[in-house]
Scaffold this motif. Structure first.
Motif, short mmCIF file in Angstrom:
data_model
loop_
_atom_site.label_atom_id
_atom_site.label_comp_id
_atom_site.label_asym_id
_atom_site.label_seq_id
_atom_site.Cartn_x
_atom_site.Cartn_y
_atom_site.Cartn_z
N ARG A 37 10.52 48.17 128.38
CA ARG A 37 11.70 48.36 129.21
C ARG A 37 12.78 47.35 128.83
N GLN A 38 13.99 47.72 129.13
CA GLN A 38 15.12 46.83 128.86
C GLN A 38 16.09 46.90 130.04
N ALA A 39 16.24 45.78 130.69
CA ALA A 39 17.18 45.67 131.79
C ALA A 39 18.54 45.24 131.25
N PRO A 40 19.60 45.51 131.98
CA PRO A 40 20.93 45.12 131.51
C PRO A 40 21.02 43.63 131.22
N GLY A 41 21.52 43.31 130.03
CA GLY A 41 21.69 41.92 129.66
C GLY A 41 20.44 41.20 129.26
N PRO A 87 13.22 45.92 142.89
CA PRO A 87 14.54 45.99 142.23
C PRO A 87 14.51 45.42 140.81
N GLU A 88 13.66 44.42 140.58
CA GLU A 88 13.59 43.82 139.24
C GLU A 88 12.90 44.72 138.23
N ASP A 89 12.36 45.85 138.67
CA ASP A 89 11.81 46.83 137.74
C ASP A 89 12.91 47.75 137.18
N THR A 90 14.11 47.62 137.68
CA THR A 90 15.22 48.44 137.19
C THR A 90 15.47 48.18 135.71
N ALA A 91 15.44 49.24 134.93
CA ALA A 91 15.59 49.12 133.47
C ALA A 91 15.56 50.51 132.86
N VAL A 92 15.87 50.55 131.58
CA VAL A 92 15.59 51.75 130.79
C VAL A 92 14.18 51.59 130.23
N TYR A 93 13.36 52.58 130.45
CA TYR A 93 11.97 52.54 130.01
C TYR A 93 11.80 53.40 128.75
N TYR A 94 11.14 52.82 127.76
CA TYR A 94 10.92 53.48 126.49
C TYR A 94 9.43 53.65 126.24
#
Length: 122
Positions: A37-41, A87-94
């Protein structure tokens, strides 16, 4: 080989989502499958992975006991069940496939999906 994720979306904190990844266009012979996963920033990070046989799984400490990875080799699919989302799980998941075995290093992964957005509201 193409990997396509689905199942992302918007959910409230404490809720659940199930991500799916389907492989097409080739054969993922004995590949380990993982989720990143990749969160903003932030940099992309390992979330969970499963070996070809399913006998071995790895999880990031931040998701242990909340997320479960599984696979169905016959369907060329694997899954990430996410419970008790924060909320800290917010991300794009690959999703990603590694022919050389299960590892947490993204450098070993040969095939990647385009990602699915998961947003957890507080």
């Amino acid at each position: 080989v193409q990997l396509v994720e689905s199942g992302g979306g918007l959910v409230q904190a404490g809720g659940s989502l199930r991500l799916s990844c389907v492989a097409s266009g080739g054969i993922l012979s004995r590949s380990a499958m993982s989720w990143f996963r990749q969160a903003p920033g932030k940099e992309r990070e390992f979330v969970a992975g499963i070996s070809w046989t399913g006998s071995t799984t790895y999880y990031a400490d931040s998701v242990k006991a909340r997320f479960t990875v599984s696979r169905d080799n016959g369907q060329k699919s694997w899954y990430l069940q996410m419970n008790s989302l924060k909320p800290e799980d917010t991300a794009v998941y690959y999703c990603a496939a590694a022919g050389r075995g299960l590892t947490t290093s993204e450098l070993w992964y040969d095939h990647w999906g385009r990602g699915t957005q998961v947003t957890v509201s507080s």
